[in-house]
Design an enzyme around this catalytic site. Sequence first.
Site, PDB file in Angstrom:
ATOM      1  N   CYS A  65       0.809  -1.226   0.000  1.00  0.00           N
ATOM      2  CA  CYS A  65       0.000   0.000   0.000  1.00  0.00           C
ATOM      3  C   CYS A  65       0.838   1.269   0.000  1.00  0.00           C
ATOM      4  O   CYS A  65       0.314   2.354  -0.241  1.00  0.00           O
ATOM      5  CB  CYS A  65      -0.938   0.003   1.199  1.00  0.00           C
ATOM      6  SG  CYS A  65      -1.966  -1.456   1.260  1.00  0.00           S
TER       7      CYS A  65
ATOM      8  N   HIS B 216      -3.332   7.010   2.297  1.00  0.00           N
ATOM      9  CA  HIS B 216      -3.755   5.705   1.769  1.00  0.00           C
ATOM     10  C   HIS B 216      -5.153   5.396   2.308  1.00  0.00           C
ATOM     11  O   HIS B 216      -5.411   5.529   3.514  1.00  0.00           O
ATOM     12  CB  HIS B 216      -2.747   4.633   2.196  1.00  0.00           C
ATOM     13  CG  HIS B 216      -3.251   3.241   2.004  1.00  0.00           C
ATOM     14  ND1 HIS B 216      -3.817   2.812   0.817  1.00  0.00           N
ATOM     15  CD2 HIS B 216      -3.285   2.168   2.847  1.00  0.00           C
ATOM     16  CE1 HIS B 216      -4.177   1.556   0.943  1.00  0.00           C
ATOM     17  NE2 HIS B 216      -3.871   1.136   2.151  1.00  0.00           N
TER      18      HIS B 216
ATOM     19  N   ASN C 129     -10.153  -0.668   0.042  1.00  0.00           N
ATOM     20  CA  ASN C 129      -8.699  -0.479   0.077  1.00  0.00           C
ATOM     21  C   ASN C 129      -8.107  -1.034  -1.222  1.00  0.00           C
ATOM     22  O   ASN C 129      -8.076  -2.248  -1.410  1.00  0.00           O
ATOM     23  CB  ASN C 129      -8.158  -1.223   1.310  1.00  0.00           C
ATOM     24  CG  ASN C 129      -6.653  -1.152   1.427  1.00  0.00           C
ATOM     25  OD1 ASN C 129      -5.954  -0.753   0.500  1.00  0.00           O
ATOM     26  ND2 ASN C 129      -6.136  -1.570   2.569  1.00  0.00           N
TER      27      ASN C 129
HETATM   28  N1  ACO Z   1     -18.430  -9.079   9.428  1.00  0.00           N
HETATM   29  C1  ACO Z   1     -18.911  -9.356  10.639  1.00  0.00           C
HETATM   30  N2  ACO Z   1     -18.136  -9.694  11.669  1.00  0.00           N
HETATM   31  C2  ACO Z   1     -16.806  -9.745  11.440  1.00  0.00           C
HETATM   32  C3  ACO Z   1     -16.243  -9.443  10.184  1.00  0.00           C
HETATM   33  C4  ACO Z   1     -17.114  -9.112   9.159  1.00  0.00           C
HETATM   34  N3  ACO Z   1     -16.688  -8.820   7.925  1.00  0.00           N
HETATM   35  N4  ACO Z   1     -14.899  -9.574  10.282  1.00  0.00           N
HETATM   36  C5  ACO Z   1     -14.616  -9.925  11.536  1.00  0.00           C
HETATM   37  N5  ACO Z   1     -15.767 -10.029  12.241  1.00  0.00           N
HETATM   38  C6  ACO Z   1     -15.935 -10.370  13.644  1.00  0.00           C
HETATM   39  C7  ACO Z   1     -14.777 -11.166  14.194  1.00  0.00           C
HETATM   40  O1  ACO Z   1     -14.935 -12.539  13.911  1.00  0.00           O
HETATM   41  C8  ACO Z   1     -14.885 -10.870  15.656  1.00  0.00           C
HETATM   42  O2  ACO Z   1     -15.895 -11.672  16.210  1.00  0.00           O
HETATM   43  P1  ACO Z   1     -15.712 -12.351  17.669  1.00  0.00           P
HETATM   44  O3  ACO Z   1     -15.559 -11.190  18.598  1.00  0.00           O
HETATM   45  O4  ACO Z   1     -16.964 -13.120  17.817  1.00  0.00           O
HETATM   46  O5  ACO Z   1     -14.472 -13.168  17.539  1.00  0.00           O
HETATM   47  C9  ACO Z   1     -15.372  -9.434  15.714  1.00  0.00           C
HETATM   48  O6  ACO Z   1     -15.957  -9.172  14.420  1.00  0.00           O
HETATM   49  C10 ACO Z   1     -14.296  -8.435  16.002  1.00  0.00           C
HETATM   50  O7  ACO Z   1     -13.178  -8.732  15.154  1.00  0.00           O
HETATM   51  P2  ACO Z   1     -11.883  -7.877  15.183  1.00  0.00           P
HETATM   52  O8  ACO Z   1     -10.933  -8.409  14.156  1.00  0.00           O
HETATM   53  O9  ACO Z   1     -11.399  -7.740  16.596  1.00  0.00           O
HETATM   54  O10 ACO Z   1     -12.473  -6.483  14.692  1.00  0.00           O
HETATM   55  P3  ACO Z   1     -11.798  -5.069  14.716  1.00  0.00           P
HETATM   56  O11 ACO Z   1     -12.632  -4.171  15.515  1.00  0.00           O
HETATM   57  O12 ACO Z   1     -10.350  -5.149  15.007  1.00  0.00           O
HETATM   58  O13 ACO Z   1     -11.969  -4.650  13.216  1.00  0.00           O
HETATM   59  C11 ACO Z   1     -10.661  -4.490  11.210  1.00  0.00           C
HETATM   60  C12 ACO Z   1     -11.339  -5.410  12.210  1.00  0.00           C
HETATM   61  C13 ACO Z   1     -11.719  -3.628  10.541  1.00  0.00           C
HETATM   62  C14 ACO Z   1      -9.974  -5.356  10.183  1.00  0.00           C
HETATM   63  C15 ACO Z   1      -9.662  -3.605  11.987  1.00  0.00           C
HETATM   64  O14 ACO Z   1      -8.796  -4.391  12.780  1.00  0.00           O
HETATM   65  C16 ACO Z   1      -8.863  -2.780  11.071  1.00  0.00           C
HETATM   66  O15 ACO Z   1      -9.365  -1.867  10.462  1.00  0.00           O
HETATM   67  N6  ACO Z   1      -7.540  -3.059  10.928  1.00  0.00           N
HETATM   68  C17 ACO Z   1      -6.700  -2.415  10.000  1.00  0.00           C
HETATM   69  C18 ACO Z   1      -6.839  -3.178   8.748  1.00  0.00           C
HETATM   70  C19 ACO Z   1      -6.384  -2.418   7.576  1.00  0.00           C
HETATM   71  O16 ACO Z   1      -6.796  -1.324   7.341  1.00  0.00           O
HETATM   72  N7  ACO Z   1      -5.525  -3.063   6.835  1.00  0.00           N
HETATM   73  C20 ACO Z   1      -5.012  -2.563   5.710  1.00  0.00           C
HETATM   74  C21 ACO Z   1      -4.021  -1.471   6.036  1.00  0.00           C
HETATM   75  S1  ACO Z   1      -2.513  -1.789   5.436  1.00  0.00           S
HETATM   76  C22 ACO Z   1      -2.828  -2.050   3.902  1.00  0.00           C
HETATM   77  O17 ACO Z   1      -3.556  -1.315   3.300  1.00  0.00           O
HETATM   78  C23 ACO Z   1      -2.216  -3.210   3.286  1.00  0.00           C
END
Ligand code: ACO
Length: 320
Positions: free
Chosen positions: A111, A247, A277
């Site tokens: 990215c 980004h 993304n």
């Molecule tokens: N729909 C519904 N529920 C979901 C989904 C979904 N798509 N995905 C995960 N969940 C659930 C999980 O299973 C979990 O359930 P549980 O509590 O029963 O186990 C719950 O939601 C919470 O999951 P987390 O992974 O803890 O959710 P979080 O609040 O951390 O959000 C996210 C996840 C959005 C991926 C966040 O961590 C984030 O934004 N991270 C940065 C990711 C990113 O932007 N990456 C790219 C940047 S770098 C690049 O561009 C390469």
Amino acid sequence: MTARIVGTGSSVPVHKVTNEDLSRVVETNDEWISSRTGIKERRIAGEESTVSMSVSAAKKALEDAGTDPQDLDLIIVATCSPDYFFPNTACCVQEAVGAVNAVAFDLSAACSGFLFGLNTIQAYMKAGIYKKALLIGAETMSKLIDWEDRGTCVLFGDGAGAAVIQAEETGMIDMVQYSDGQQGPVLTCKARETSNFLFPNEQKADHIYMEGQPVFKFAVKKVPECIKALLDKTGTSKEEIKYYVLHQANSRIIDSVAKRMKEPEEKFPMNLHFYGNTSAASIPILLDEMNRKGMLEKGDKIILSGFGAGLTWGASLLEW
Ligand code: ACO
């Protein structure tokens, strides 16, 4: 001399996939995706490829800049989802646009790829090596996604953005860029396994693996830090910056960066709601939209900041 962006272009697949559509593929819903990421829809390639979107974005950028492809002396494509191991994507673009005098290669920094490409071009131009370059960020992330993993498949989209860059008296002011391979395992996508007649290995396609929370924490800490380092390095005040073009990974990351920097959200344009993304393509797609909407005037100071797998991150200060 320094690198100045003189034209932009972008291209995304025609097929639109909404959060509602995804809720029929994996157990998810619009409320979860929107509230956690800001993403409402993304474009997914069918007929399109990394090369075809690159070529389409490149042609628009060349037209916007009024540049004859034969005048280009450098083409860099930033991508982590090429169509071929070789030839590189940039050589395919060179052939398609008729840039017969350009040297062409790809750059891999996930990215952060467009930003690192811009900084590479800046170094060439500062050294007087090249004068006119085409920089593209292009991705078909949909082919790297595990469509059964709801934690990642909702985040990414496909597309390409391009910029024509030429050596001028004013343009890029300065940049900072960093890498931390120690944190690499939090965001990966494996290429082919070693496999040969001595050590045969069954090939199975690998997909994006991401530990969301460490990636989130990395982004919200390192992006404001590197922007501050750049402002300090150049003696620039926050008030002088018209826009921070970050980004487009996640609106919560961008909101958090704005808050930590004590800067108004209006200075952080976003289009991730419509594209998700798109990795290396996200900054140039947004930049092209801003350019075409007339949001950028000559002399405006803007900061671009990329962050992603590697881990890699950085920022560049430009005068438009
Ligand atoms: N729909 C519904 N529920 C979901 C989904 C979904 N798509 N995905 C995960 N969940 C659930 C999980 O299973 C979990 O359930 P549980 O509590 O029963 O186990 C719950 O939601 C919470 O999951 P987390 O992974 O803890 O959710 P979080 O609040 O951390 O959000 C996210 C996840 C959005 C991926 C966040 O961590 C984030 O934004 N991270 C940065 C990711 C990113 O932007 N990456 C790219 C940047 S770098 C690049 O561009 C390469």
